[in-house]
Design a protein around this motif. Structure first.
Motif, short mmCIF file in Angstrom:
data_model
loop_
_atom_site.label_atom_id
_atom_site.label_comp_id
_atom_site.label_asym_id
_atom_site.label_seq_id
_atom_site.Cartn_x
_atom_site.Cartn_y
_atom_site.Cartn_z
N PHE A 129 -23.64 20.69 4.41
CA PHE A 129 -23.88 21.53 3.22
C PHE A 129 -22.77 22.56 3.14
CE2 PHE A 129 -25.67 25.45 1.38
CZ PHE A 129 -26.07 24.97 0.14
N ILE A 130 -22.32 22.85 1.92
CA ILE A 130 -21.30 23.89 1.70
C ILE A 130 -21.75 24.77 0.54
CG2 ILE A 130 -18.90 24.41 1.10
CD1 ILE A 130 -18.12 21.66 2.18
N ARG A 131 -21.76 26.10 0.77
CA ARG A 131 -22.03 27.04 -0.33
C ARG A 131 -20.80 27.93 -0.48
NH1 ARG A 131 -25.21 32.01 -0.64
NH2 ARG A 131 -25.99 31.61 1.47
N ASP A 132 -20.04 27.67 -1.54
CA ASP A 132 -18.76 28.35 -1.77
C ASP A 132 -19.01 29.69 -2.47
OD1 ASP A 132 -16.18 29.09 -2.22
OD2 ASP A 132 -15.69 27.43 -3.56
N MET A 133 -18.44 30.76 -1.90
CA MET A 133 -18.59 32.09 -2.52
C MET A 133 -17.23 32.71 -2.82
SD MET A 133 -21.74 33.61 -0.23
CE MET A 133 -20.72 33.66 1.22
N GLY A 134 -16.25 31.85 -3.11
CA GLY A 134 -14.92 32.36 -3.44
C GLY A 134 -14.05 32.47 -2.21
N LYS A 135 -13.94 33.69 -1.67
CA LYS A 135 -13.08 33.90 -0.50
C LYS A 135 -13.83 33.70 0.82
CE LYS A 135 -9.98 37.09 -2.89
NZ LYS A 135 -9.39 38.45 -2.88
N ALA A 136 -15.05 33.22 0.73
CA ALA A 136 -15.85 32.90 1.92
C ALA A 136 -16.81 31.77 1.55
CB ALA A 136 -16.60 34.12 2.43
N ALA A 137 -17.39 31.17 2.57
CA ALA A 137 -18.34 30.08 2.33
C ALA A 137 -19.30 29.98 3.51
CB ALA A 137 -17.61 28.76 2.14
N PHE A 138 -20.51 29.53 3.21
CA PHE A 138 -21.46 29.16 4.26
C PHE A 138 -21.48 27.64 4.37
CE2 PHE A 138 -23.19 33.44 3.43
CZ PHE A 138 -23.30 33.89 4.74
N LEU B 79 -22.52 28.06 9.58
CA LEU B 79 -21.20 28.62 9.84
C LEU B 79 -20.85 29.59 8.71
CD1 LEU B 79 -19.21 25.33 10.63
CD2 LEU B 79 -20.55 26.71 12.23
N TYR B 80 -20.18 30.67 9.07
CA TYR B 80 -19.62 31.58 8.06
C TYR B 80 -18.11 31.45 8.14
CZ TYR B 80 -18.44 35.87 5.54
OH TYR B 80 -17.92 36.77 4.64
N VAL B 81 -17.51 30.94 7.04
CA VAL B 81 -16.07 30.70 7.01
C VAL B 81 -15.45 31.65 5.99
CG1 VAL B 81 -14.25 28.99 6.70
CG2 VAL B 81 -16.47 28.27 7.59
N ARG B 82 -14.60 32.59 6.46
CA ARG B 82 -13.97 33.58 5.57
C ARG B 82 -12.47 33.33 5.53
NH1 ARG B 82 -13.30 39.79 5.65
NH2 ARG B 82 -12.97 39.50 7.87
N ARG B 83 -11.89 33.39 4.35
CA ARG B 83 -10.48 33.05 4.17
C ARG B 83 -9.57 33.85 5.09
NH1 ARG B 83 -7.15 33.68 -1.46
NH2 ARG B 83 -7.53 35.87 -1.01
N ASP B 84 -9.77 35.17 5.17
CA ASP B 84 -8.84 36.00 5.93
C ASP B 84 -8.99 35.82 7.43
OD1 ASP B 84 -7.79 36.93 3.61
OD2 ASP B 84 -8.90 38.82 3.60
N ASP B 85 -10.12 35.23 7.87
CA ASP B 85 -10.30 35.00 9.30
C ASP B 85 -9.60 33.72 9.76
OD1 ASP B 85 -11.86 37.26 9.85
OD2 ASP B 85 -13.63 36.27 9.04
N ILE B 86 -9.67 32.66 8.93
CA ILE B 86 -9.00 31.42 9.35
C ILE B 86 -7.55 31.37 8.86
CG2 ILE B 86 -11.21 30.17 9.45
CD1 ILE B 86 -10.33 28.63 6.95
N CYS B 87 -7.20 32.33 7.96
CA CYS B 87 -5.80 32.46 7.50
C CYS B 87 -5.39 33.93 7.62
CB CYS B 87 -5.65 32.01 6.05
SG CYS B 87 -6.21 30.34 5.71
N PRO B 88 -5.17 34.44 8.83
CA PRO B 88 -4.87 35.87 8.99
C PRO B 88 -3.52 36.29 8.42
CG PRO B 88 -4.63 34.69 11.08
CD PRO B 88 -5.22 33.71 10.12
N GLY B 89 -2.61 35.36 8.21
CA GLY B 89 -1.29 35.69 7.66
C GLY B 89 -1.24 35.59 6.14
N GLU B 90 -0.02 35.53 5.61
CA GLU B 90 0.16 35.43 4.16
C GLU B 90 -0.21 34.06 3.62
OE1 GLU B 90 1.05 37.83 1.97
OE2 GLU B 90 0.83 39.20 3.67
N ASP B 91 -0.01 33.02 4.40
CA ASP B 91 -0.26 31.64 3.97
C ASP B 91 -1.77 31.35 4.02
OD1 ASP B 91 -0.31 28.98 3.37
OD2 ASP B 91 0.96 28.32 5.04
#
Length: 502
Positions: free
Chosen positions: A63-72, A84-96
């Motif tokens: 299951f995926i629940r997309d919330m923009g810059k994060a997702a469950f 799982l809590y997946v946040r953009r800035d945590d798995i992509c800490p740099g500019e890319d």
């Protein structure tokens, strides 16, 4: 590609996009899993949080629940499911931000197998979850899973079609995790039986599956051909005669979990390939075997359920020893009103006619009695019951009864109206055994395609001397059906036999 669905085409395109990004959708390297969903959910707390600051999980996206810059994400691993809590800035800490914006959000789908590294925490709603620091593609799924939804304990869109479940068991196991429990319990049944006989000092052995003579039971065999030896061979219908050869050889107790094969009909309690446990013990008789068997099955029920009372459909079956014992002729008399003891073949045919039991002209006395019992008696025995003292004609490998003329020392264990086990005081008189085999040949000549062949090597083994012995065969598939409350043998086989897919 024209035969693929729209979703399958899209997933193949995503596969190509991953490869263009330099991501291997099927990496070969070991993934260092160090925890499970259930362990985290059961053991994480404020007091233990330091133990869960570096967890590594792997499993399938459900299951995926997309919330923009994060997702469950709901991840299913071998033990269960966890959020799982997946946040953009945590798995992509740099500019890319490609790993989140493209790989995670656009190229990962439900059904994909991923690896996650992160730490455990509790959300504001109280759900123990894993906060992801890293997400890795481990296997891209090219077919979409059927989606099963669960809301407040109610299941929606559950896949129940037997054709799908049995043919694609791998999908059934993914989307219906409770199915796994049946097979976990099946393994526990096998282990309990194995431990029981090992504690008696008996030896687990292996005997041939390909046999020159299909012996040990009355059944139609599968036939094949051995090219190097240029001889016909048969897939075994039973392992009995080989195990008794080992008793002749000096082993006092042997057992085997055997795959047997019978080229016969299929229904909810029959599969052409099935599992049986056969055990033979020297210097024992069928009375000892009854006591031992009821003790064994009591232990199996306790190992699985913590109680001897097992739910089966709308019934409860109690495996608490001792079990009831009923002689076969008494069972037939009780449920049909006919006393068939002493009847000849013609009289038995007349009884079948009066009971509206259709029988074939080629059936001998044994088959006629078997049909009467199977049609009119067997279904009445719901609680575990030993049906004892069979007619000699029904039991060509069984010792004649020590005190009842015309009968043998045999029992079948019936539970929930079906045979679970078959056991004897084994025939060890080689002269008597030869005569019984010859009677089987006469039945074969009458057209009975389930009659036994003569196994001359087995007769030779008996002539060297086999000690008094008792043996039993327990149908593992049927026992598992009982112990796990499954209505069909297909539900306790990972891959039941089916017609070829069109």
């Amino acid at each position: 590609m024209t035969q693929l669905s729209e979703q399958e085409i899209i997933r193949r395109e995503k596969l190509q996009e991953l490869q263009k990004l330099g991501i291997d959708p099927y990496p070969a390297a070991e993934y260092p899993v160090n925890d499970t969903s259930v362990n985290i959910k059961n053991n994480y707390s404020e007091a233990t949080k330091e133990q869960f600051q570096d967890v590594c999980l792997a499993g399938r996206i459900m299951f995926i629940r997309d919330m923009g810059k994060a997702a469950f994400v709901e991840l299913q691993d071998k033990a269960g499911r966890i959020q799982l809590y997946v946040r953009r800035d945590d798995i992509c800490p740099g500019e890319d931000k490609t790993a989140y914006d493209v790989v995670f959000k656009k190229l990962m789908d439900i059904g994909d197998i991923i690896g996650v590294k992160g730490y455990a925490f509790v959300t504001k709603t109280g759900a123990t979850s894993v906060h992801a620091r890293e997400v890795t593609m481990l296997s891209k799924a090219l077919r979409p899973l059927p989606i099963v939804k669960s809301v407040e304990g109610q299941v929606f869109d559950e896949v129940t079609d037997p054709e799908f479940k049995y043919r694609q068991r791998y999908v059934d196991l993914v989307i219906n995790p409770e199915v796994k429990d049946v097979f976990v319990k099946r393994t526990k049944i096998l282990q309990t039986i194995r431990d029981f006989y090992n504690n008696l000092g008996y030896l687990e052995v292996e005997t041939p599956i390909l046999q020159p003579i299909p012996g040990g039971a009355t059944a139609r065999p599968f036939v094949t051909h051995h090219n190097a030896l240029d001889i016909p061979l048969y897939l075994r219908i039973a392992n009995e005669l080989y195990l008794k050869r080992l008793i002749v050889g000096g082993f006092e107790g042997v057992y085997e979990f055997a795959k047997d094969f019978r080229n016969e009909g299929m229904d909810r309690t029959h599969n052409p390939e099935f599992t049986v446990m056969e055990m033979y013990a020297a210097y024992k008789d069928y009375e000892w075997m009854m006591r031992t068997t009821e003790t064994l099955l009591e232990k199996v029920a306790l190992a699985l359920h913590g109680t001897t009372v097992v739910p089966v459909g709308d019934k409860t079956i109690d495996f608490k020893a001792p079990f009831r014992r009923v002689p076969m002729y008494e069972a037939i008399k009780e449920h049909t009103g006919f006393d068939i003891s002493g009847m000849d073949e013609a009289q038995l045919r007349d009884v079948c006619k009066q009971l509206d039991i259709h029988v074939d002209a080629k059936f001998g006395k044994a088959k006629l009695i078997d049909e009467i019992f199977g049609e009119k008696c067997e279904g009445h025995y719901v609680q575990p019951t030993f049906i004892t003292d069979y007619p000699v004609e029904m039991s060509p490998l069984t010792k004649k009864h020590r005190s009842k003329e015309g009968l043998v020392e045999r029992f079948e264990l019936i539970a929930n109206g079906k045979e679970i086990a078959n056991a004897y005081s084994e025939l060890n008189d080689p002269i008597d055994q030869r005569e019984r085999f010859e009677d089987q040949v006469k039945l074969m000549e009458r057209g009975d395609d389930e009659a036994m062949y003569i196994d001359y090597d087995f007769l030779r083994a008996l002539e060297y001397g086999m000690p008094p012995t008792s043996g039993i065969g327990i149908g593992i598939d049927r026992l598992t059906m009982l112990m796990t409350n499954q209505p069909s043998i297909q539900d306790v086989l990972f891959f039941p036999q089916m017609k070829l897919e069109k």
